[in-house]
Design an enzyme around this catalytic site. Sequence first.
Site, mmCIF file in Angstrom:
data_model
loop_
_atom_site.group_PDB
_atom_site.id
_atom_site.type_symbol
_atom_site.label_atom_id
_atom_site.label_comp_id
_atom_site.label_asym_id
_atom_site.label_seq_id
_atom_site.Cartn_x
_atom_site.Cartn_y
_atom_site.Cartn_z
ATOM 1 N N ASP A 253 0.807 -1.231 0.000
ATOM 2 C CA ASP A 253 0.000 0.000 0.000
ATOM 3 C C ASP A 253 0.835 1.272 0.000
ATOM 4 O O ASP A 253 0.276 2.377 0.058
ATOM 5 C CB ASP A 253 -0.951 0.003 1.204
ATOM 6 C CG ASP A 253 -0.216 -0.010 2.547
ATOM 7 O OD1 ASP A 253 1.033 -0.114 2.551
ATOM 8 O OD2 ASP A 253 -0.902 0.087 3.583
ATOM 9 N N HIS A 256 2.769 0.828 4.575
ATOM 10 C CA HIS A 256 3.480 -0.121 5.429
ATOM 11 C C HIS A 256 4.863 -0.455 4.892
ATOM 12 O O HIS A 256 5.777 -0.757 5.661
ATOM 13 C CB HIS A 256 2.675 -1.419 5.583
ATOM 14 C CG HIS A 256 1.485 -1.289 6.482
ATOM 15 N ND1 HIS A 256 0.293 -0.758 6.043
ATOM 16 C CD2 HIS A 256 1.311 -1.605 7.785
ATOM 17 C CE1 HIS A 256 -0.571 -0.774 7.049
ATOM 18 N NE2 HIS A 256 0.019 -1.273 8.106
ATOM 19 N N ASP A 278 -4.606 -6.538 5.268
ATOM 20 C CA ASP A 278 -4.594 -6.241 6.700
ATOM 21 C C ASP A 278 -5.466 -5.014 6.975
ATOM 22 O O ASP A 278 -5.196 -4.230 7.891
ATOM 23 C CB ASP A 278 -3.162 -6.018 7.195
ATOM 24 C CG ASP A 278 -3.027 -6.143 8.710
ATOM 25 O OD1 ASP A 278 -3.955 -6.686 9.352
ATOM 26 O OD2 ASP A 278 -2.016 -5.674 9.258
ATOM 27 N N GLY A 317 -3.832 2.087 10.468
ATOM 28 C CA GLY A 317 -3.897 0.991 9.517
ATOM 29 C C GLY A 317 -4.219 1.473 8.127
ATOM 30 O O GLY A 317 -4.225 2.673 7.839
#
Length: 388
Positions: A253, A256, A278, A317
């Site tokens: 992405d 991360h 995730d 996240g």
Amino acid sequence: MPPIQFTNCRLCIGGNLLSSPLTIGANGLIIPNSPLSQDTLIVDLKGAIVSPGFLELQINGALGFHFARYEDSESYKAGVSTLAQYLPSTGVTGFYPTVPTVSPDVFHSALPCLKPSEAPDSASVLGAHVEGPFLAPSKRGAHDAANMHLPTNSSLEAIYGKANLMQSIRIVTLAPELPGALEHIEALRKSYDIHVSMGHSAATHEDGIAAMKAGATILTHVFNAMNPLHHREPGLPGLISDSNPPYFTIIADAIHLHPRVVGIAYRASPTHCILITDSIELSGLPDGIHPGHAQIPWNQVKSGNKVTIENTDTLIGTTIGLDECVRNLMKWAEIPVEEAVKCVTENVANAMGLQDRGKLEQGRRGDFVILGDDGVIKETWILGKRAV
């Protein structure tokens, strides 16, 4: 439902494109292309690419629902169902709902709702991915340290429940360096046939080798929440270049992992690389400020795929879809779509020992995605019926 034969298409098989029809029988399974029954429907795909349906190994939630939040069985099952109906829009036809570190009573309550199941026009629930509570506190990320346990102090049955170990859980992420972890790994593999992934860990390279000897076969979001690759101590990331490497998951992405690191990881072992999202519960929701919850007791700010705590730069996240991960891998590793989709289909099936999906082979489920050469999804089909 009569049999359907899809013609004028290119099939993703083993990282290659094969010009061949794809035929789905009346039972929704892939059948030989000939002979055809008289009632067979013929569908011309006009040169499109056909991939097996995508398989998501780690997802925490979407559309406001998070697998860690349990209030009652009815609302929890409704949340799982809503998410299963949403995921085919991202190409996903099977997924492992992921429960992070929660209290044993939440595990005992939620996991019975995550047994393998399927519903019309929905991605199949393939069983739970339990991420915790046997994690290293120093690598906990967003996990609740108050609910973490040492393997020597807590049995698998006490934490998860024996019935859930037998019926619901398909993969457990743990830190292999913790006292008693190797014994837990052996028990998970030998007693319950559950796959073990190493993650949220401060393990050394030797710790990782010992865990693999005990039965661990996967690395959870490699490079994230583990010691970095160092030229004198390669840690868990150093395992991905072994001659017999573990499968390893990556979050493509650009949040991360740097795009170059994604490319390096893929090229270390294209047959063992697995893409995951995730993603958290804000996936599928609009950008803006969203309320927190028990695990994140602050407002959350969603901007694109990135979610942070309000008024901070603290990352909570990502909300990326698995189809976007595939397109990112294509770009960052400079590979065509037929190679990239292996990381969400065949590699996942091989890692998890799936015999009924993940490959366009006779006898497997007629779950597939119709794609353009750019990796953009046109349609998603489940058991020979169009879902999206």
